[in-house]
Design an enzyme around this catalytic site. Sequence first.
Site, PDB file in Angstrom:
ATOM      1  N   HIS A  61      53.238  41.888  28.706  1.00 26.23           N
ATOM      2  CA  HIS A  61      53.960  41.130  29.720  1.00 26.23           C
ATOM      3  C   HIS A  61      55.256  40.541  29.196  1.00 26.23           C
ATOM      4  O   HIS A  61      56.233  40.428  29.945  1.00 26.23           O
ATOM      5  CB  HIS A  61      53.042  40.064  30.299  1.00 26.23           C
ATOM      6  CG  HIS A  61      51.902  40.654  31.081  1.00 26.23           C
ATOM      7  ND1 HIS A  61      50.714  39.995  31.304  1.00 26.23           N
ATOM      8  CD2 HIS A  61      51.771  41.872  31.687  1.00 26.23           C
ATOM      9  CE1 HIS A  61      49.911  40.774  32.017  1.00 26.23           C
ATOM     10  NE2 HIS A  61      50.533  41.914  32.244  1.00 26.23           N
ATOM     11  N   ASP A  80      49.747  51.849  32.197  1.00 28.90           N
ATOM     12  CA  ASP A  80      48.800  51.003  31.469  1.00 28.90           C
ATOM     13  C   ASP A  80      47.383  51.419  31.842  1.00 28.90           C
ATOM     14  O   ASP A  80      46.666  50.697  32.531  1.00 28.90           O
ATOM     15  CB  ASP A  80      49.075  49.534  31.840  1.00 28.90           C
ATOM     16  CG  ASP A  80      48.068  48.579  31.242  1.00 28.90           C
ATOM     17  OD1 ASP A  80      47.463  48.919  30.206  1.00 28.90           O
ATOM     18  OD2 ASP A  80      47.866  47.490  31.823  1.00 28.90           O
ATOM     19  N   HIS A 117      48.736  51.898  36.987  1.00 27.21           N
ATOM     20  CA  HIS A 117      47.347  51.467  36.831  1.00 27.21           C
ATOM     21  C   HIS A 117      47.335  49.944  36.979  1.00 27.21           C
ATOM     22  O   HIS A 117      47.214  49.203  36.008  1.00 27.21           O
ATOM     23  CB  HIS A 117      46.783  51.885  35.468  1.00 27.21           C
ATOM     24  CG  HIS A 117      46.730  53.362  35.258  1.00 27.21           C
ATOM     25  ND1 HIS A 117      47.848  54.130  35.008  1.00 27.21           N
ATOM     26  CD2 HIS A 117      45.684  54.238  35.263  1.00 27.21           C
ATOM     27  CE1 HIS A 117      47.492  55.403  34.854  1.00 27.21           C
ATOM     28  NE2 HIS A 117      46.192  55.484  35.009  1.00 27.21           N
ATOM     29  N   GLY A 172      47.271  57.047  39.532  1.00 28.39           N
ATOM     30  CA  GLY A 172      48.637  56.709  39.152  1.00 28.39           C
ATOM     31  C   GLY A 172      49.458  57.885  38.673  1.00 28.39           C
ATOM     32  O   GLY A 172      50.667  57.955  38.928  1.00 28.39           O
ATOM     33  N   GLU A 232      46.203  51.789  42.249  1.00 30.11           N
ATOM     34  CA  GLU A 232      44.911  51.480  41.663  1.00 30.11           C
ATOM     35  C   GLU A 232      43.869  52.394  42.288  1.00 30.11           C
ATOM     36  O   GLU A 232      43.792  52.520  43.503  1.00 30.11           O
ATOM     37  CB  GLU A 232      44.541  50.013  41.894  1.00 30.11           C
ATOM     38  CG  GLU A 232      43.166  49.637  41.409  1.00 30.11           C
ATOM     39  CD  GLU A 232      42.923  49.986  39.942  1.00 30.11           C
ATOM     40  OE1 GLU A 232      41.851  50.556  39.649  1.00 30.11           O
ATOM     41  OE2 GLU A 232      43.807  49.709  39.096  1.00 30.11           O
ATOM     42  N   SER A 274      50.456  42.605  35.817  1.00 29.84           N
ATOM     43  CA  SER A 274      51.802  43.194  35.838  1.00 29.84           C
ATOM     44  C   SER A 274      52.372  43.325  37.253  1.00 29.84           C
ATOM     45  O   SER A 274      53.587  43.125  37.429  1.00 29.84           O
ATOM     46  CB  SER A 274      51.810  44.533  35.108  1.00 29.84           C
ATOM     47  OG  SER A 274      50.773  45.383  35.543  1.00 29.84           O
TER      48      SER A 274
END
Length: 285
Positions: free
Chosen positions: A18, A168, A41, A143, A117, A99
């Site tokens: 982050h 991610d 993701h 994703g 997602e 995120s």
Amino acid sequence: MNYRHAFHAGNHADVLKHVVLLAVCDALLAKPTPVFALDTHAGRGLYALDSNSAQRTGEAEGGIGRLLAEAPKHPAIARYLGATRACRAEHGHASYPGSPWLLAHALREDDRIAVCELLPEEAAQLKSNFARDSRVAVHARDGYAAMKALLPPKLGTVKFNRGLVLIDPPYEAQLEEFDHIIGAVREALTRWPQATYAIWYPIKRRRSLQPFLRRAATVPAKSSLLAELMIHPDDSPLRMNGSGMLLFNPPWQLDRTLASVLPLLQGALGEAGASSRVEWLKPAA
């Protein structure tokens, strides 16, 4: 390791991811033209650190908990903590921003965000969390498939020439996931070559990453940079000793920002034997 992110929200890996994500966003916002961000993701985008899942692992105490108690002075750390406090002011004292929330917090009214997602329960919560933000499009889908479908980004007649893709994944099968990442980024670069692609990856034993990093160095981006934060010595394959961010086409001077902030995070979050590094896999020409 339970790969549902609620168990790990706010841990040392989230801190690294982050801090880097916000630094990339701020660099992109230095220019006035609109930005598009894709989070492949996304999870649920917002977490409660007093939930049973977070309390079961207690990982946030060694990450965001330490920084909120006493943080080294650095603009990138202050930016991250400011965003975390803004999330808590809006959603409660135990909240932690994923995120997607950080992207929505950092970007502007004319920027656009797509978040993906695959898990139905997480996707439903993600959609609920951003139901009132017209800038954020939530996709209950894979994703990597979304990278094919949504890039290059276009909204009506508006094309986005600038932006970022955050990858991610859960790394349930680490070597297979690396194959997916390299293939997806190679293909995405043919359609949106000017974007920044940011990939988070876990580190157990660093030497096991060498095949992935050698392949990453051959990806036809203009440049590629890695930033790694190890909070434990690199001596056990049974735990996550640290994590890294691999950035294709990183913004100008991001390497300087990361080179100055990572040693401070190492000192704040690491134990004896902790380390950090920022290295170019492919320097900008």
